[in-house]
Design a protein around this motif. Structure first.
Motif, PDB file in Angstrom:
ATOM      1  N   GLN A   1       0.814  -1.206   0.000  1.00 37.56           N
ATOM      2  CA  GLN A   1       0.000   0.000   0.000  1.00 37.56           C
ATOM      3  C   GLN A   1       0.854   1.266   0.000  1.00 37.56           C
ATOM      4  OE1 GLN A   1      -1.062  -0.739   4.717  1.00 37.56           O
ATOM      5  NE2 GLN A   1      -2.487   0.386   3.457  1.00 37.56           N
ATOM      6  N   VAL A   2       1.786   1.377   0.944  1.00 39.29           N
ATOM      7  CA  VAL A   2       2.710   2.501   0.979  1.00 39.29           C
ATOM      8  C   VAL A   2       4.120   1.955   1.092  1.00 39.29           C
ATOM      9  CG1 VAL A   2       3.453   4.588   2.167  1.00 39.29           C
ATOM     10  CG2 VAL A   2       1.021   4.023   2.037  1.00 39.29           C
ATOM     11  N   GLN A   3       4.984   2.466   0.255  1.00 42.14           N
ATOM     12  CA  GLN A   3       6.378   2.053   0.279  1.00 42.14           C
ATOM     13  C   GLN A   3       7.286   3.264   0.290  1.00 42.14           C
ATOM     14  OE1 GLN A   3       7.158  -0.531  -3.025  1.00 42.14           O
ATOM     15  NE2 GLN A   3       5.832  -2.166  -2.264  1.00 42.14           N
ATOM     16  N   LEU A   4       8.408   3.126   0.980  1.00 42.02           N
ATOM     17  CA  LEU A   4       9.468   4.122   0.953  1.00 42.02           C
ATOM     18  C   LEU A   4      10.686   3.491   0.304  1.00 42.02           C
ATOM     19  CD1 LEU A   4       9.288   5.582   4.593  1.00 42.02           C
ATOM     20  CD2 LEU A   4       8.107   6.397   2.553  1.00 42.02           C
ATOM     21  N   VAL A   5      11.223   4.158  -0.682  1.00 42.66           N
ATOM     22  CA  VAL A   5      12.382   3.651  -1.394  1.00 42.66           C
ATOM     23  C   VAL A   5      13.510   4.656  -1.275  1.00 42.66           C
ATOM     24  CG1 VAL A   5      13.313   2.868  -3.587  1.00 42.66           C
ATOM     25  CG2 VAL A   5      10.940   2.360  -2.990  1.00 42.66           C
ATOM     26  N   GLU A   6      14.602   4.231  -0.651  1.00 48.56           N
ATOM     27  CA  GLU A   6      15.763   5.084  -0.476  1.00 48.56           C
ATOM     28  C   GLU A   6      16.758   4.879  -1.613  1.00 48.56           C
ATOM     29  OE1 GLU A   6      15.101   3.688   3.998  1.00 48.56           O
ATOM     30  OE2 GLU A   6      15.171   2.657   2.059  1.00 48.56           O
ATOM     31  N   SER A   7      17.515   5.916  -1.866  1.00 48.80           N
ATOM     32  CA  SER A   7      18.588   5.824  -2.840  1.00 48.80           C
ATOM     33  C   SER A   7      19.669   6.833  -2.473  1.00 48.80           C
ATOM     34  CB  SER A   7      18.085   6.076  -4.260  1.00 48.80           C
ATOM     35  OG  SER A   7      17.549   7.380  -4.388  1.00 48.80           O
ATOM     36  N   LEU A  20      21.081  11.619  -0.042  1.00 47.21           N
ATOM     37  CA  LEU A  20      20.128  10.533   0.033  1.00 47.21           C
ATOM     38  C   LEU A  20      18.742  11.023  -0.354  1.00 47.21           C
ATOM     39  CD1 LEU A  20      21.110   8.840   3.430  1.00 47.21           C
ATOM     40  CD2 LEU A  20      22.092   8.486   1.148  1.00 47.21           C
ATOM     41  N   SER A  21      17.997  10.165  -1.018  1.00 43.96           N
ATOM     42  CA  SER A  21      16.625  10.460  -1.386  1.00 43.96           C
ATOM     43  C   SER A  21      15.723   9.349  -0.889  1.00 43.96           C
ATOM     44  CB  SER A  21      16.476  10.594  -2.905  1.00 43.96           C
ATOM     45  OG  SER A  21      17.256  11.647  -3.415  1.00 43.96           O
ATOM     46  N   CYS A  22      14.515   9.711  -0.545  1.00 44.75           N
ATOM     47  CA  CYS A  22      13.511   8.745  -0.123  1.00 44.75           C
ATOM     48  C   CYS A  22      12.181   9.161  -0.722  1.00 44.75           C
ATOM     49  CB  CYS A  22      13.425   8.683   1.399  1.00 44.75           C
ATOM     50  SG  CYS A  22      12.065   7.682   2.024  1.00 44.75           S
ATOM     51  N   ALA A  23      11.639   8.313  -1.565  1.00 42.28           N
ATOM     52  CA  ALA A  23      10.379   8.593  -2.227  1.00 42.28           C
ATOM     53  C   ALA A  23       9.294   7.662  -1.714  1.00 42.28           C
ATOM     54  CB  ALA A  23      10.526   8.436  -3.739  1.00 42.28           C
ATOM     55  N   ALA A  24       8.196   8.236  -1.306  1.00 44.78           N
ATOM     56  CA  ALA A  24       7.045   7.472  -0.858  1.00 44.78           C
ATOM     57  C   ALA A  24       6.070   7.275  -2.008  1.00 44.78           C
ATOM     58  CB  ALA A  24       6.344   8.176   0.295  1.00 44.78           C
ATOM     59  N   SER A  25       5.524   6.079  -2.098  1.00 42.63           N
ATOM     60  CA  SER A  25       4.560   5.787  -3.145  1.00 42.63           C
ATOM     61  C   SER A  25       3.417   4.957  -2.580  1.00 42.63           C
ATOM     62  CB  SER A  25       5.214   5.055  -4.319  1.00 42.63           C
ATOM     63  OG  SER A  25       5.750   3.811  -3.905  1.00 42.63           O
ATOM     64  N   GLY A  26       2.284   5.009  -3.247  1.00 42.50           N
ATOM     65  CA  GLY A  26       1.106   4.297  -2.814  1.00 42.50           C
ATOM     66  C   GLY A  26      -0.088   5.224  -2.724  1.00 42.50           C
ATOM     67  N   PRO A 104      -8.258   2.279   4.457  1.00 46.76           N
ATOM     68  CA  PRO A 104      -9.046   2.965   5.468  1.00 46.76           C
ATOM     69  C   PRO A 104      -8.369   4.250   5.910  1.00 46.76           C
ATOM     70  CG  PRO A 104      -7.840   1.184   6.482  1.00 46.76           C
ATOM     71  CD  PRO A 104      -7.590   1.071   5.001  1.00 46.76           C
ATOM     72  N   TRP A 105      -9.125   5.143   6.476  1.00 50.32           N
ATOM     73  CA  TRP A 105      -8.592   6.427   6.920  1.00 50.32           C
ATOM     74  C   TRP A 105      -7.768   6.200   8.184  1.00 50.32           C
ATOM     75  CZ3 TRP A 105      -8.050  11.032   4.823  1.00 50.32           C
ATOM     76  CH2 TRP A 105      -7.773  12.124   5.638  1.00 50.32           C
ATOM     77  N   ARG A 106      -6.466   6.247   8.042  1.00 45.66           N
ATOM     78  CA  ARG A 106      -5.602   5.990   9.186  1.00 45.66           C
ATOM     79  C   ARG A 106      -4.188   6.487   8.918  1.00 45.66           C
ATOM     80  NH1 ARG A 106      -4.048  -0.483   9.088  1.00 45.66           N
ATOM     81  NH2 ARG A 106      -3.714  -0.641   6.828  1.00 45.66           N
ATOM     82  N   LEU A 107      -3.419   6.575   9.989  1.00 43.56           N
ATOM     83  CA  LEU A 107      -2.014   6.926   9.918  1.00 43.56           C
ATOM     84  C   LEU A 107      -1.170   5.658   9.953  1.00 43.56           C
ATOM     85  CD1 LEU A 107      -1.820   9.938  12.399  1.00 43.56           C
ATOM     86  CD2 LEU A 107      -1.460  10.050   9.923  1.00 43.56           C
ATOM     87  N   LEU A 108      -0.185   5.618   9.099  1.00 40.40           N
ATOM     88  CA  LEU A 108       0.746   4.508   9.053  1.00 40.40           C
ATOM     89  C   LEU A 108       2.155   5.002   9.327  1.00 40.40           C
ATOM     90  CD1 LEU A 108      -0.371   2.615   5.815  1.00 40.40           C
ATOM     91  CD2 LEU A 108      -1.002   2.083   8.178  1.00 40.40           C
ATOM     92  N   GLU A 109       2.890   4.249  10.109  1.00 34.85           N
ATOM     93  CA  GLU A 109       4.305   4.502  10.306  1.00 34.85           C
ATOM     94  C   GLU A 109       5.057   3.554   9.381  1.00 34.85           C
ATOM     95  OE1 GLU A 109       6.962   7.107  12.212  1.00 34.85           O
ATOM     96  OE2 GLU A 109       4.791   6.940  12.435  1.00 34.85           O
ATOM     97  N   VAL A 110       5.790   4.110   8.436  1.00 31.26           N
ATOM     98  CA  VAL A 110       6.404   3.330   7.373  1.00 31.26           C
ATOM     99  C   VAL A 110       7.917   3.518   7.394  1.00 31.26           C
ATOM    100  CG1 VAL A 110       6.389   2.800   4.907  1.00 31.26           C
ATOM    101  CG2 VAL A 110       4.323   3.693   5.999  1.00 31.26           C
TER     102      VAL A 110
END
Length: 121
Positions: A1-7, A20-26, A104-110
């Motif tokens: 659902q949500v991913q963080l990808v570092e580079s 460093l970069s971190c892109a969130a997707s989802g 669902p409407w919620r907060l995620l720690e990713v």
């Protein structure tokens, strides 16, 4: 659902720089705090830098005046500019984000998977 990808990790000489970069997707509605943590061998994971959505930042004392965290909220991306790198900065760097999703409407720690930064002397 949500991913963080570092580079951006890698090997650099002492005194050098990395970005460093971190892109969130989802299915992201918004992202609150984003931050960078690191974990060196045999050490606890520690906060390096964090930034709120509004742009407030804080840093570990060990990296103040050397590292800069920034965000591009339109791209759901956070950056860590690391200058004047020291061997003691060697660690796996992890991106972290508090993400508001819609359904669902919620907060995620990713957490991202981490990117290795090695600083040679």
């Amino acid at each position: 659902q949500v991913q963080l990808v570092e580079s951006g990790g890698g090997l650099v000489q002492s005194g050098g720089s990395l970005r460093l970069s971190c892109a969130a997707s989802g299915s992201i509605f918004s992202i609150n705090d984003m931050g960078w943590y690191r974990q060196a061998p045999g050490k606890e994971r520690e906060l390096v830098a964090a930034a709120t959505r509004g742009g407030s930042t804080n840093y570990a004392d060990s990296v103040k005046n050397r590292f800069t965290i920034s965000r591009d909220n339109a791209k759901n991306t956070v950056y860590l500019q690391m200058n004047s790198l020291k061997p003691e900065d060697t660690a796996v760097y992890y991106c972290n984000a508090e993400v508001q999703v819609v359904i669902p409407w919620r907060l995620l720690e990713v957490w991202g998977q981490g990117t290795l930064v090695t600083v040679s002397s």
